[in-house]
Structure formats: structure tokens, C-alpha cells
Design an enzyme around this catalytic site. Structure first.
Site, PDB file in Angstrom:
ATOM      1  CD  GLU A   1      53.017  35.391  42.256  1.00 46.48           C
ATOM      2  OE1 GLU A   1      53.222  34.865  43.365  1.00 46.48           O
ATOM      3  OE2 GLU A   1      53.856  35.405  41.343  1.00 46.48           O
TER       4      GLU A   1
HETATM    5  C1  LIG Z   1      51.831  45.265  38.841  1.00 39.31           C
HETATM    6  C2  LIG Z   1      50.921  44.148  38.539  1.00 39.31           C
HETATM    7  C3  LIG Z   1      51.382  43.051  37.828  1.00 39.31           C
HETATM    8  C4  LIG Z   1      50.514  42.021  37.484  1.00 39.31           C
HETATM    9  N1  LIG Z   1      50.956  40.989  36.700  1.00 39.31           N
HETATM   10  C5  LIG Z   1      50.057  40.079  36.243  1.00 39.31           C
HETATM   11  C6  LIG Z   1      50.437  39.084  35.296  1.00 39.31           C
HETATM   12  O1  LIG Z   1      51.593  38.998  34.876  1.00 39.31           O
HETATM   13  N2  LIG Z   1      49.495  38.230  34.846  1.00 39.31           N
HETATM   14  C7  LIG Z   1      48.197  38.289  35.272  1.00 39.31           C
HETATM   15  O2  LIG Z   1      47.392  37.511  34.809  1.00 39.31           O
HETATM   16  N3  LIG Z   1      47.802  39.197  36.190  1.00 39.31           N
HETATM   17  C8  LIG Z   1      48.692  40.103  36.680  1.00 39.31           C
HETATM   18  N4  LIG Z   1      48.300  41.052  37.586  1.00 39.31           N
HETATM   19  C9  LIG Z   1      46.927  41.051  38.060  1.00 39.31           C
HETATM   20  C10 LIG Z   1      46.780  40.694  39.535  1.00 39.31           C
HETATM   21  O3  LIG Z   1      46.884  39.319  39.714  1.00 39.31           O
HETATM   22  C11 LIG Z   1      45.412  41.261  39.962  1.00 39.31           C
HETATM   23  O4  LIG Z   1      45.602  42.648  40.060  1.00 39.31           O
HETATM   24  C12 LIG Z   1      44.928  40.682  41.240  1.00 39.31           C
HETATM   25  O5  LIG Z   1      44.467  39.390  41.012  1.00 39.31           O
HETATM   26  C13 LIG Z   1      43.789  41.499  41.858  1.00 39.31           C
HETATM   27  O6  LIG Z   1      42.807  41.822  40.938  1.00 39.31           O
HETATM   28  P1  LIG Z   1      42.282  43.345  40.848  1.00 39.31           P
HETATM   29  O7  LIG Z   1      43.464  44.235  40.783  1.00 39.31           O
HETATM   30  O8  LIG Z   1      41.319  43.408  39.735  1.00 39.31           O
HETATM   31  O9  LIG Z   1      41.569  43.622  42.223  1.00 39.31           O
HETATM   32  P2  LIG Z   1      40.074  43.198  42.630  1.00 39.31           P
HETATM   33  O10 LIG Z   1      39.840  41.783  42.272  1.00 39.31           O
HETATM   34  O11 LIG Z   1      39.135  44.201  42.080  1.00 39.31           O
HETATM   35  O12 LIG Z   1      40.127  43.297  44.188  1.00 39.31           O
HETATM   36  C14 LIG Z   1      40.001  44.535  44.893  1.00 39.31           C
HETATM   37  C15 LIG Z   1      40.140  44.269  46.380  1.00 39.31           C
HETATM   38  O13 LIG Z   1      39.109  43.396  46.830  1.00 39.31           O
HETATM   39  C16 LIG Z   1      39.659  42.309  47.548  1.00 39.31           C
HETATM   40  N5  LIG Z   1      38.809  41.133  47.364  1.00 39.31           N
HETATM   41  C17 LIG Z   1      38.313  40.647  46.209  1.00 39.31           C
HETATM   42  N6  LIG Z   1      37.557  39.565  46.455  1.00 39.31           N
HETATM   43  C18 LIG Z   1      37.597  39.353  47.782  1.00 39.31           C
HETATM   44  C19 LIG Z   1      37.039  38.393  48.662  1.00 39.31           C
HETATM   45  N7  LIG Z   1      36.281  37.396  48.241  1.00 39.31           N
HETATM   46  N8  LIG Z   1      37.294  38.494  49.980  1.00 39.31           N
HETATM   47  C20 LIG Z   1      38.075  39.495  50.461  1.00 39.31           C
HETATM   48  N9  LIG Z   1      38.619  40.422  49.671  1.00 39.31           N
HETATM   49  C21 LIG Z   1      38.399  40.355  48.365  1.00 39.31           C
HETATM   50  C22 LIG Z   1      41.058  42.132  46.987  1.00 39.31           C
HETATM   51  O14 LIG Z   1      41.896  41.516  47.956  1.00 39.31           O
HETATM   52  C23 LIG Z   1      41.467  43.579  46.732  1.00 39.31           C
HETATM   53  O15 LIG Z   1      41.963  44.126  47.907  1.00 39.31           O
HETATM   54  C24 LIG Z   1      49.167  42.062  37.942  1.00 39.31           C
HETATM   55  C25 LIG Z   1      48.725  43.160  38.699  1.00 39.31           C
HETATM   56  C26 LIG Z   1      49.578  44.185  38.996  1.00 39.31           C
HETATM   57  C27 LIG Z   1      49.060  45.330  39.791  1.00 39.31           C
END
Ligand SMILES: Cc1cc2nc3c(=O)[nH]c(=O)nc-3n(C[C@H](O)[C@H](O)[C@H](O)COP(=O)(O)OP(=O)(O)OC[C@H]3O[C@@H](n4cnc5c(N)ncnc54)[C@H](O)[C@@H]3O)c2cc1C
Length: 846
Positions: A505
Site C-alpha cells: 500500500e
Molecule cells: C506481501 C505483499 C502483498 C501485496 N499485495 C498486493 C495486492 O494485493 N495487490 C497489489 O496490486 N499489489 C500488492 N503488493 C504490491 C505492493 O503494493 C508493491 O510491492 C509496492 O507497491 C512496492 O512495489 P515494489 O515491491 O515493486 O517496490 P519498488 O517499486 O521497486 O520500490 C523499491 C523501493 O524504492 C522506493 N521508491 C520507489 N520510488 C520511489 C520514489 N519516487 N521516491 C522514494 N522512494 C521510492 C520504494 O519505497 C521501495 O523502498 C503486495 C506486495 C507484497 C510484498
């Protein structure tokens, strides 16, 4: 009186009067009249040279001009508006929708520099209805009793069938669904309480239950669905015959969720034997909670209409639809393994899945409105599930660790008596109190109709961060006991789970850097959004009038914040208004002070950095930290009132607010240290910290009071863990730890007698069991007392013990996971091809 003294008095009158008018935010017209009267008096009675008086009247004329509205609009505002229009950064629809989502609530007051406390205090304390309380005491307790986290996480990698059946039968998935569809229709507060209880027992259960009650198909349907869609899906979702999930995240689009390439192309196709206009979907999603077991998939994709079958646009943007998972081409079932907490989570793929147009949530007219829907719903949902999970985890950790630190002895003393351990215990309790307050007060506000977008982001970030800190401290206090995995370890799994809440989220770094302040600055500022909207108004004359209003309001606000920040810092806010004359009055005043300082710093940051502030993520994050600290501290004060001003909670209130306001001070300090425009930073420092950084962290003495509260049975300890599952029964370590802790106080006099006998040489053995026998033999204790001591030590021994295994028991013969690249690549190629097709068409048209 000497001329010098008289002149000084006149000077004080003008400066003091000016500060007073600005401090009280007296409007421009009244301020002008007051200044004119003072100046006239000075002209007649003062001894200054006539030339000097003339200069003062010329200065006064500058104050009069802005009062002549027509003149001011034409000669001052119009040129400024022209300049502003050129400077205003362009804003995409997505950004605008994010900005306009939700409502401005207490966050707006904190942004004002002069919070109107009555607005917060007038909110009624949240309360559970009889039915909600019965659910918490009945099905929720029973579900906790049924959960065996070792079985779930280690042996089955899933909840057992009877637990799933119970969750569905008792409608845990239907807390937000209205009764008319068969749901429980619980308040946001009740929803938060249920999640807190479950989180105190099992992260798998709280995540499983949290998702359908948060951002998912039910929530989307309730807000945006057509009546037909509601009738079709909601009864099944309430009865549990339909299991929902919501799929937004894709491999290439995580935090930047709006960049998904998953596509839906409007086209003709066969549906139930007939040719209809529908959507051909291709997707590749990952990390989707409940996807492996879902029967209905809420899907976010980009909608294209290359043949203009539904309108004259090629591209509609992000759209949300409901797709039954038994539709041809949908793949679900495989699972991810989130940090060995096995709630159902996995990828889903869709390969040329054809669905009718009315699969779009809200029908075809909602095509392209998916992003707006998600952002709006997040403004509420983010304040409930994850923050409650953090609070529930904190409550369990406080309850367990306080008791553990009392019954675990080293160097012949309960470890709670060591100051170092006490420090960790204090943080555990203090952070838990903050999380509890934030969740309770904010969910209460949601039940009163607020949709607090910025507080939601604050809660999401801070409760998950605080729960991570609490988990770290609880692990440290437990030492090896929490490191050795096994059925007896109640901390290892929640500790492992903390990064999950941090990531979902809106991952936390992004939430802190971009969302809390990035959204709050424009959304909650009393004038900036009005200025922006006025500048973008297509009716330029109306835009000029509103811009003029907002601009001069803004100037007055900035001057007032200068005066307020300076005066409140100089006086330690001792004279500022508070809503209540209670032992907490100083904390309201401290928040008043930081609110003015924050508003001032914020304005100068926006003024000097403009759109570049968005890219200066750390500056923006620090301002967000100040806003968050003030918000959380306000909820602590409100929670104290809501719970009836219990004197026993005062140490927790004091520790929490002190810690938060100290953090606000340090964040402002770091902001000023790093502010690129140094003269502006020096100027701001003068008005914000004229006496330096005077706010102190809570004292060690206060910490010791909290340690006592945590390690002694009593109402404050119980209240801190109000919703945790603490029932005394086999298999519930929280109940057993409490029992052992209570016994430790009862047994203390007997243990003292044993120690005395030992000193006197009456006891020979080193072993406690034998010592009890010897003490009985020597008449130091009687038979009953010996029995009680043995029983107590057996209980403590059980609680302190850890598990061990044979290598065979540890090695679970799971086959190596197969990766699944083929389908993924195919889907990605298709999605990309659809996009290309549309852009080719566009180019051809152009
Ligand atoms: C257990 C689990 C359950 C989930 N459930 C769902 C679900 O039901 N439905 C769904 O659609 N998604 C779900 N997700 C996805 C979740 O919303 C994403 O993992 C989340 O949005 C982050 O994306 P990412 O993991 O690809 O990280 P990335 O986007 O690759 O980010 C990596 C890091 O970079 C940071 N970052 C990225 N951009 C910026 C910026 N502009 N400024 C500062 N920092 C930044 C982030 O904060 C993070 O620390 C789930 C994820 C997990 C792990």
C-alpha cells in the site's frame, strides 16, 4: 520621563502591537485601522521629528493600498497571477486526482499554524456497538483460539481448512459489506479492533482478513459499482462463496503503479454464444494477496479503444474491472512465500481474456477512472488495515515483553530491573501507545464521515515503522528465546513479517518522501490549492478574483506565522490557548508552537523551491516528519481524553508526546541545515529557534515509570494491550506470561525467605527444586507454599524454554520452486503489442 524612554515606549507599542495583530490573525482592514489610530496618536503626542513622522505615514500608505480591492487586483494581483501561471508546474490528471482524493481534517488545522483544538476535541470517542463487541468477544476470540501459528506457518504453509471455513462462516471477509447484501456492516473502528486482535495472534490471519475488508472488489463495488454489479457480487462476497483479490502491481510497475502495461483492448468477441463488444485483457501481475484462492479478480489495466467502439478516444487510461477467475485465459493458483508468513499471495496472468464491457466497475462510463477510484479508497483504507496490524503487533509485544522481562532473571534479578532493558521496554510501550492512539482516533474520525487522505498516509508509514521498532526491541529483550524458531517462539514470525507491511500500500520510503508532505503541502495548506485552482480557472476574471483573495490571505497567513513562530518559541508557548486545563496542557501548547513553525518553514520552502521541492525528497520528507509528529501527538492527547483521562496513563502520554515533539524539533533542525538557500535558512532559524533547540527527550525517570506500568499487573498495562488476544488458555503465550507475571509478585515473599535461608546456610543445593525441598524440610516454607513455588517455577520454566529438532524434522522435503517464465513473457509481449498497435494508429491519424 526622558525622551529616550518615551521613544522606546512608542517603539514597543508599534512592534508589540504589530506582533499581536499578526499573532491573532486580525484581518487586513482592522489591522490597517488600528495602525492608523496608533500612528495618529504618535503624530500628535510623539516627540519625533516631522520628517520621521512623514516617513511613517508613507509606510502606512503601503498598508492602505491593499485595502483598495479594485486597485490591488489590477495593479498588483494581475501581474503576479500572469507570472504565477507561467511558473505553475503542469499537473497530470493522475496527480490532480491524487490531490483531490479524500478530505482535509485535523491535518489541515496543523497546517494552519494555529490549530483549532475544539475541532479535534469535539469528535466523540469511538465506540463499539453491542453487536461489534459481541463479535470481538465471540468469533474473533474463537478464531484466535483456533490459530496455531507454527502449524500455519511451518507445517501447512496455509491456515487449516476448518479455520478457513470458520473465517467464511462468521463473515470475517464481510466486515465492510452492508447488511442488505448479507455483510456485517461494521464501523471502521470495529474493523480496526478486529484486525488488531487477529494481528496480536497471527500475521497470516490478519493479512488474510485485512485484504477483503480493505482495498478490494467489495470496497470498489460499494463506492463505484452499478446496482447490477453490487447485486451480482456482494452477496457472494459476504457469504464467502466468492473470494476477492485486487491486482494492480506488475513486474515493471511497483511503486509507480500508474505505469502498468497490462492492457484491455475494446473489441468484438463471443460471449455466451453471442457476438458482443467487450474487452480483450492481457496481464501479468505479481504479489497479489488472495490471488491463489480468489474466485473474482479486481483487475487494474490500461484501456485502449483503437477501433472507437465505445467513444472517440484511443486510450482511456487506468481502468478497474472484475474478472471471475474461471474465465477462459485467467491463471491463478501459484504462490509467493512472503517472508515465511504464508498468507495466500501470488501472481496472476491473463492471456487474451475476453470479458463484456460491464465487467468495468461502475460500467463503461467509468472507463479510465480506475486510478481515481484507487486513490480515493486508499485515503480511507490505508488508515485501517496496516496501522491496526502494527498496533495489534505492538500490543502483543508490550504484553509479552513486559511479563517476560519480569519473569526472566539474570544476575539474580528480573531483567526488567536493568536500565538498558528498561529503555527498550519503554520504547515498546510508548510506541504502542502512539499506534493505538493513531488508529483509534483516526478510525473514529472515519466513522464520523472523514476521508483523511494525509493522515492515512501518516498512519500507514508511522504505524508500520513503529511496529518494526517495537519488534526489534521485543526481540532484543527476549534474546535467544525469540531467535530459536519453533512452536514456543511467539515473536520470530511477527518480527519476520514487519517488512511486509512496510512494503505494501505504498512502500514506506516513497510514502515518507513523496506522499505525506508531497500530497499534504498542497492539499492541506489553507491557500496553495486555492491559488493553484484560481490560476488554472478557465474563466480568467473569476480566476483573478479568487487568486487575489487567496494571495492576500496567504500573505497575511505568512506574516502571522512569522510572528507566531517567533513569539511561541521565545515564550515556550506558555501563553498559547489550550482546549483544556489538564496536566497535558503544555503538550497542546508545544504542538501550537510547532504548528506555527512548520507552517512558516513550509511556506518558505514552497516559495523558494516551487516545483523543485517535489524532487528534494529529503526536505519534503522532513517536513512530512514534522507534520506526522504533530498529528500523532494530537491523537495521543485525544486518546487520553477519549479514555477518560486515566492518571495511570499519564507517563505514556508524556513519553509519547515528548518523543514526538523532540522528533519534530530535530526534523525541523535537519530541514534548516540542509535547506539550499542559506540566507533563507538563517532567517527561518531566527524565527523558529530564537532560543536554540530547547526541547528535550523524555527523562530516564519517566522511562522507569513506564517500565513499572508494563511489568506490573494493572489497568494501564491491560489498556495498553486492550485488543490483544490475552486469554489464559493452553497455547496462548500472552495469557500464560501474564499468569506467570502475576504469580511472580505472589511468590516474591516466599522467594525472599528462600534467599534469606540460603544466606544463613540452611540451603545446600544450587538447584531451585532441591532448594524448595530443603526449605520445606527446614520449616522455612510450608507444604502449600512449596507446592505453589514449584508450580510457579514449572510455569516459568515452560515459558522460558525453546524448541529443538532433529535434522530430519527440520528438513522439510519441499521440491525446488519452478519459475514460470513462459506464460509471463508471452503475456508481456502481447500487452506491449497492443500498446504499439494503438500508438501506430495514433501516429497514422496525426
Ligand atoms: C506481501 C505483499 C502483498 C501485496 N499485495 C498486493 C495486492 O494485493 N495487490 C497489489 O496490486 N499489489 C500488492 N503488493 C504490491 C505492493 O503494493 C508493491 O510491492 C509496492 O507497491 C512496492 O512495489 P515494489 O515491491 O515493486 O517496490 P519498488 O517499486 O521497486 O520500490 C523499491 C523501493 O524504492 C522506493 N521508491 C520507489 N520510488 C520511489 C520514489 N519516487 N521516491 C522514494 N522512494 C521510492 C520504494 O519505497 C521501495 O523502498 C503486495 C506486495 C507484497 C510484498
Amino acid at each position: 520621563m526622558s525622551g529616550f524612554i518615551v521613544s522606546l515606549m512608542w517603539l514597543l507599542l508599534f512592534v508589540g502591537g504589530g506582533i499581536f495583530l499578526a499573532y491573532q490573525r486580525i484581518d487586513l482592514r482592522t489591522s490597517t485601522i488600528a495602525t492608523g489610530i496608533a500612528l495618529a496618536a504618535y503624530t500628535m503626542l510623539g516627540e519625533g521629528h516631522w520628517l520621521w513622522k512623514l516617513v511613517l505615514w508613507a509606510g502606512f500608505a503601503l498598508l492602505v493600498v491593499p485595502n483598495i480591492i479594485d486597485f490591488r487586483r489590477e495593479k498588483l494581483t494581475r501581474p503576479l497571477l500572469d507570472m504565477y501561471r507561467k511558473m505553475v508546474p503542469s499537473m497530470s490528471d493522475t496527480e490532480r486526482e491524487a490531490l483531490e482524493a479524500g478530505s482535509v481534517w485535523w491535518d489541515g488545522e496543523l497546517f494552519s499554524g494555529m490549530p483549532e483544538w475544539d475541532r479535534l476535541m469535539s469528535f466523540p470517542p469511538p465506540a463499539l456497538s453491542e453487536e461489534e463487541q459481541a463479535f470481538l468477544d465471540g468469533p474473533c476470540e474463537e478464531l484466535c483460539r483456533m490459530l496455531d501459528d507454527w502449524e500455519v506457518c511451518h507445517q501447512l504453509a496455509d491456515m487449516p481448512k476448518h479455520v478457513w471455513d470458520y473465517i467464511i462462516e462468521k463473515k470475517f471477509f464481510a466486515m465492510i459489506i452492508p447488511r442488505q447484501y448479507g455483510g456485517l456492516e461494521f464501523s471502521a473502528y470495529a474493523n480496526a479492533c478486529v484486525i488488531q486482535k487477529l494481528a496480536s495472534r497471527s500475521s497470516t490471519a490478519s493479512s488474510t482478513v485485512g485484504v477483503p475488508n480493505s482495498l478490494g472488489p467489495a470496497e470498489l463495488l460499494l463506492h463505484y459499482g452499478t446496482e447490477e454489479q453490487k447485486d451480482r457480487y456482494l452477496p457472494g462476497l459476504a457469504a464467502g462463496t466468492e473470494i476477492p483479490c485486487f491486482a494492480l502491481t506488475s513486474p515493471q510497475a511497483g511503486s509507480d503503479a500508474a505505469s502498468i502495461i497490462d492492457s484491455g483492448v475494446v473489441c468484438k468477441g463471443m460471449w455466451q454464444g453471442k457476438e458482443i463488444t467487450g474487452i480483450r485483457l492481457n496481464w501479468d501481475k505479481r504479489y497479489i494477496t488472495l490471488a491463489p484462492v480468489a474466485t473474482v479478480l479486481g483487475l487494474a489495466f490500461k484501456l485502449y479503444d483503437p477501433d472507437h467502439l465505445i467513444g472517440d478516444k484511443d486510450e482511456y487510461g487506468i481502468t478497474a474491472a472484475l474478472v471471475p477467475t474461471d474465465t477462459k485465459g485467467v491463471e491463478v493458483g501459484r504462490r509467493h512465500y512472503p517472508l515465511s508468513v504464508p498468507f495466500q499471495n501470488g501472481p496472476t496472468y491473463g492471456n487474451d481474456v475476453f470479458v463484456p464491457l460491464d465487467a468495468i466497475i461502475g460500467g463503461p462510463e467509468m472507463a479510465g477512472k480506475g486510478w481515481k477510484m484507487l486513490v480515493e479508497l486508499l485515503s480511507v483504507g490505508r488508515a485501517i488495515t496496516l496501522p491496526s496490524t502494527g498496533a495489534g503487533g505492538g500490543q502483543a509485544a508490550s504484553y509479552a515483553t513486559g511479563a517476560y522481562a519480569r519473569i526472566r532473571k539474570q544476575f539474580n534479578t528480573p531483567i526488567a530491573n536493568f536500565e538498558g532493558v528498561g529503555d527498550a521496554l519503554t520504547r515498546i510501550a510508548g510506541y504502542t501507545y502512539i499506534m493505538n492512539s493513531a488508529v483509534s482516533v483516526t478510525s473514529g474520525a472515519i466513522d464520523q464521515g472523514e476521508k483523511p487522505a494525509v493522515p492515512s498516509a501518516i498512519l500507514k508509514y508511522h504505524c508500520t515503522e513503529l511496529s518494526r521498532k517495537v519488534a526489534n526491541d521485543a526481540m532484543d529483550v527476549h534474546g535467544g528465546k525469540a531467535v530459536m524458531m519453533g512452536p514456543k517462539n511467539y515473536l520470530g514470525r511477527p518480527y519476520m513479517a514487519t517488512p511486509i507491511a512496510i512494503t505494501v500500500e505504498g512502500a514506506n520510503i516513497l510514502t515518507r518522501s513523496l506522499i505525506i508532505y508531497g500530497q499534504g503541502a498542497i492539499r492541506c495548506h489553507p491557500f496553495v490549492l486555492r491559488e493553484l485552482n484560481a490560476a488554472l480557472d478557465e474563466d480568467t476574471e473569476r480566476g483573478l478574483a479568487s487568486f487575489d483573495d487567496a494571495l492576500f490571505g496567504h500573505i497575511g497567513y505568512a506574516i502571522s506565522n512569522l510572528a507566531r513562530s517567533f513569539f511561541l518559541a521565545l515564550t515556550h508557548a506558555k501563553f498559547s490557548r489550550v482546549p483544556l486545563n489538564t496536566p497535558t496542557r503544555r503538550y497542546y501548547q508545544n504542538i501550537n508552537r510547532y504548528s506555527a513553525a512548520f507552517a512558516l518553514a513550509s511556506d518558505f520552502a514552497m516559495l523558494t523551491l516551487g516545483g523543485a521541492l517535489k524532487k528534494k525528497e529529503l526536505l519534503s520528507a522532513r517536513l512530512g516528519d514534522v507534520l506526522s509528529s504533530m498529528y500523532l501527538a494530537s491523537t495521543v492527547l485525544k486518546q487520553f481524553e477519549n479514555q477518560g483521562r486515566r492518571a495511570t496513563d499519564l507517563p505514556l502520554v508524556e513519553w509519547s508526546v515528548r518523543t514526538l515533539m523532540y522528533q519534530a524539533q530535530e526534523a525541523l533542525h535537519a530541514f534548516l541545515l540542509n535547506f539550499p538557500n542559506r540566507p533563507v535558512a538563517w532567517f527561518l532559524r531566527f524565527f523558529i529557534f530564537p532560543r536554540g533547540r530547547t526541547y528535550k527527550t523524555p527523562s530516564d525517570e519517566l522511562g522507569q515509570k513506564i517500565v513499572k506500568l508494563m511489568t506490573t499487573p494493572g489497568e494501564a498495562r491491560e489498556r495498553l494491550s486492550e485488543f490483544a488476544y490475552t486469554t489464559l488458555e493452553p497455547g496462548n503465550p500472552l495469557g500464560q506470561l501474564q499468569e506467570a507475571m502475576e504469580l511472580s509478585y505472589e511468590m516474591a515473599p516466599l522467594e525472599k525467605r528462600l534467599r534469606q535461608a540460603n544466606k544463613e546456610g540452611l540451603l545446600k543445593s544450587e538447584y531451585l527444586g532441591e532448594q524448595i525441598d530443603e526449605a520445606l524440610g527446614a520449616g522455612v516454607i510450608n507444604k502449600d507454599e512449596a507446592g505453589s513455588l514449584r508450580d510457579y517455577h514449572q510455569k516459568v520454566f515452560e515459558l522460558l524454554s525453546v524448541d529443538d529438532f532433529t535434522t530430519e524434522e527440520l528438513a522439510r522435503a519441499a521440491p525446488a520452486a519452478e519459475s514460470k517464465p513462459a506464460a509471463t513473457k508471452k503475456v508481456r509481449r502481447k500487452a506491449a503489442a497492443k500498446k504499439k498497435k494503438v500508438s501506430k494508429k495514433k501516429t497514422a491519424k496525426a
